[in-house]
Design a protein around this motif. Structure first.
Motif, PDB file in Angstrom:
ATOM      1  N   ALA A  44       1.065  -1.194   0.174  1.00 16.99           N
ATOM      2  CA  ALA A  44       0.338   0.190  -0.416  1.00 16.99           C
ATOM      3  C   ALA A  44       1.231   1.233   0.218  1.00 16.99           C
ATOM      4  N   ASP A  45       1.927   0.973   0.795  1.00 14.67           N
ATOM      5  CA  ASP A  45       3.202   2.366   0.690  1.00 14.67           C
ATOM      6  C   ASP A  45       3.303   2.564  -1.016  1.00 14.67           C
ATOM      7  N   ILE A  46       3.871   1.552  -0.930  1.00  9.90           N
ATOM      8  CA  ILE A  46       4.447   1.933  -2.644  1.00  9.90           C
ATOM      9  C   ILE A  46       3.346   2.633  -3.877  1.00  9.90           C
ATOM     10  N   GLN A  47       1.965   1.667  -4.010  1.00 11.39           N
ATOM     11  CA  GLN A  47       0.622   2.406  -4.313  1.00 11.39           C
ATOM     12  C   GLN A  47       0.846   3.844  -3.662  1.00 11.39           C
ATOM     13  N   ASP A  48       0.047   4.219  -2.619  1.00 12.66           N
ATOM     14  CA  ASP A  48       0.414   5.551  -2.583  1.00 12.66           C
ATOM     15  C   ASP A  48       2.045   6.671  -2.825  1.00 12.66           C
ATOM     16  N   ALA A  49       2.550   6.375  -3.329  1.00 12.79           N
ATOM     17  CA  ALA A  49       3.545   6.728  -3.686  1.00 12.79           C
ATOM     18  C   ALA A  49       3.881   7.144  -5.429  1.00 12.79           C
ATOM     19  N   GLU A  50       3.562   5.958  -5.705  1.00 15.56           N
ATOM     20  CA  GLU A  50       2.637   5.921  -6.943  1.00 15.56           C
ATOM     21  C   GLU A  50       1.877   6.946  -7.443  1.00 15.56           C
ATOM     22  N   GLU A  51       0.624   7.170  -6.696  1.00  4.89           N
ATOM     23  CA  GLU A  51      -0.584   7.583  -6.902  1.00  4.89           C
ATOM     24  C   GLU A  51      -0.029   9.552  -6.980  1.00  4.89           C
ATOM     25  N   ARG A  52       0.432   9.292  -5.546  1.00  5.06           N
ATOM     26  CA  ARG A  52       1.523  11.302  -5.391  1.00  5.06           C
ATOM     27  C   ARG A  52       2.113  11.607  -6.147  1.00  5.06           C
ATOM     28  N   LEU A  53       2.788  10.816  -7.037  1.00  9.07           N
ATOM     29  CA  LEU A  53       3.903  10.947  -8.268  1.00  9.07           C
ATOM     30  C   LEU A  53       2.643  11.378  -9.661  1.00  9.07           C
ATOM     31  N   PHE A  54       1.921  10.406  -9.355  1.00 12.67           N
ATOM     32  CA  PHE A  54       0.284  11.315 -10.363  1.00 12.67           C
ATOM     33  C   PHE A  54      -0.100  12.217 -10.387  1.00 12.67           C
ATOM     34  N   ARG A  55      -0.677  12.544  -9.244  1.00 13.17           N
ATOM     35  CA  ARG A  55      -0.792  13.992  -8.700  1.00 13.17           C
ATOM     36  C   ARG A  55      -0.486  14.911  -9.387  1.00 13.17           C
ATOM     37  N   PHE A  56       1.040  14.648  -9.018  1.00 14.12           N
ATOM     38  CA  PHE A  56       2.103  15.578 -10.139  1.00 14.12           C
ATOM     39  C   PHE A  56       2.876  15.620 -11.182  1.00 14.12           C
ATOM     40  N   ALA A  57       2.225  14.796 -11.590  1.00 11.06           N
ATOM     41  CA  ALA A  57       2.649  14.618 -13.123  1.00 11.06           C
ATOM     42  C   ALA A  57       1.734  15.406 -13.772  1.00 11.06           C
ATOM     43  N   PRO A  58       0.511  16.788 -13.673  1.00  8.11           N
ATOM     44  CA  PRO A  58       0.769  17.815 -14.554  1.00  8.11           C
ATOM     45  C   PRO A  58       1.278  18.529 -15.059  1.00  8.11           C
ATOM     46  N   PHE A  59       2.065  19.537 -13.436  1.00  8.84           N
ATOM     47  CA  PHE A  59       3.235  20.064 -12.731  1.00  8.84           C
ATOM     48  C   PHE A  59       3.803  19.692 -13.577  1.00  8.84           C
ATOM     49  N   LEU A  60       5.041  18.897 -13.589  1.00 13.89           N
ATOM     50  CA  LEU A  60       5.813  18.725 -13.391  1.00 13.89           C
ATOM     51  C   LEU A  60       5.898  17.873 -15.217  1.00 13.89           C
TER      52      LEU A  60
END
Ligand SMILES: *Cc1c(COP(=O)(O)O)cnc(C)c1O
Length: 432
Positions: A44-60
């Protein structure tokens, strides 16, 4: 503890002290289902990290044009290298039954190394925390591209100790958010890495000492600097999770390449190891995805085998390579680490299949061979990983566990951890 009693705990330590190349197999490795629930982090911690990277993707995507095509997802390709496989078989008598792949983290956008996974992730995680606490983040992450937000973050600082690549990844991303960023660098850090950081507006503080000292100083300076955050490479769970996300994406890449990973088709992955966060995080992710069908090997330089020394002695962070008379100096600057992470070794105890070490000559030989056979340049640190497929034939426990046929059908991944930012002059020098 004196050297003789260390050698009694594991004879491999004698060879390590002599700076010999070694192949070490881990006798504590267990079925993943048995250890999974006892680890300090979960799927679940890995999935949480992946979701966070998704949230930042438009900014990146907005801030870093090179990520636009992938919609702000920082990922690298998986490339098959059949000519290198042939060359390794001919020149190093490697016995590589199945296909050989190179994971191209040398091409990761923004930071050009595996640190673009962990380092960038940790900066983004901290940024999200600070933004939420201050009520400046709703749903739209492109808010981080606004001048007003950057001004807000200029009140805060990020510090990190680095041999180079972690500094590049943290420095570039924290400057993009607007933080003041300070990178504490060891004497092994290459001049061009320091120059590139300064060009990006990062403050670089140099120490005549090795990496462990740079981290220690960085930790101290950050504690004195109000509003600052220290990225602690020796203990960071965030870095570890950022690296682990790679495994979720690798699953799709292997499927696309037509590589089955199962009982009959094992996957053998070799990853260069410095302090341990990158190979540890990647292994942790791979174990969650492929369970007992993936076999992870860490590769270290003969002068800086800190993770192997820590694991073989059972002393982990309590011992450093200088304690057994090694210099810690190597051409593989990204791996020039004398003391391993305080938590990675313990997490890896029952997960990794083994470790190998390589000397500088050999890393350079692999570097040139890869360039000649495939036209690909990667930095010396990355090249240590070719020692995995070359030495697998000496891993008797692995061969016995797999059986002859699956061993012949095994696919190999060499994790190229860096290279694309190396300046042309430096490349030419290394190739010569
Ligand atoms: C940092 C680094 C590694 C190893 O990562 P650790 O987290 O220090 O173990 C490997 N290769 C390169 C090029 C690196 O910069």
């Amino acid at each position: 503890m004196d050297l003789q009693s260390l050698i009694r705990s594991d004879p491999v330590i004698a060879d390590l002290a002599n700076a010999e190349e070694v192949v070490w197999e881990n006798s504590s490795v267990c079925l993943f289902s048995r250890v999974k629930d006892r680890l300090p982090l979960a799927e679940a911690d890995i999935q949480d990290a992946e979701e966070r990277l998704f949230r930042f993707a438009p900014f990146l995507a907005m801030r870093f044009p090179e990520t636009r095509q992938a919609q702000g997802i920082i990922e690298s390709s998986l490339t098959e290298i059949p000519k290198m496989k042939k060359a390794l078989q001919e020149q190093f008598q490697a016995e590589i039954g199945g296909r050989l792949f190179l994971k191209r983290d040398d091409l990761l956008p923004i930071a050009g190394s595996v640190k673009a996974r962990g380092g960038i992730y940790e900066v983004l995680k901290h940024t999200e925390d600070v933004a939420r606490q201050n009520g400046i983040l709703k749903d739209d992450y492109t808010v981080f591209a606004k001048e007003k937000t950057r001004r807000f973050f200029s009140r805060y600082a990020i510090h990190v100790g680095s041999t180079g690549n972690l500094g590049l990844s943290i420095g570039i991303m924290s400057a993009a958010i607007g933080y003041r960023s300070v990178v504490h660098m060891s004497s092994d850090a290459k001049q061009w890495k320091k120059d590139l950081l300064r060009k990006n507006g990062v403050t670089v503080i140099e120490y005549a000492d090795d990496y462990s000292r740079a981290v220690e100083e960085g930790r101290k300076k950050a504690a004195e600097d109000p509003g600052s955050y220290f990225v602690d490479d020796e203990n960071s769970k965030e870095l570890f999770l950022g690296y682990a996300v790679s495994a979720l994406r690798l699953r799709a890449q292997l499927a696309k390449a037509g590589v089955a990973v199962d009982e009959k088709h094992p996957l053998i992955v070799t990853i260069p190891c410095g302090v341990g966060g990158a190979p540890g995080g990647i292994t942790f992710g791979l174990k969650h995805v492929f369970g007992d069908h993936v076999y992870c090997i860490f590769a270290e330089p003969v002068q800086a085998p800190c993770m192997l020394l820590g694991m073989a002695s059972g002393l982990h962070h309590e011992i450093c390579v200088q304690d057994i008379g090694l210099s810690g100096k190597t051409i593989a600057d990204g791996l020039a680490v004398g003391r391993p992470s305080g938590f990675v070794g313990k997490v890896m105890e029952k997960l990794i299949c083994g470790m190998v070490t390589a000397d500088d000559e050999r890393m350079l030989a692999y570097l040139r061979l890869l360039h000649r056979s495939e036209g690909i340049f990667i930095e010396p640190s990355s090249c240590a990983a070719f020692q995995g497929p070359v030495m697998a034939k000496h891993m008797n426990k692995l061969r016995n566990r797999l059986g002859e046929k699956p061993m012949r059908q095994a696919s190999y991944i060499v994790w190229a951890t860096g290279g694309s930012l190396v300046p042309e002059k430096e490349r030419e020098r290394l190739l010569r």
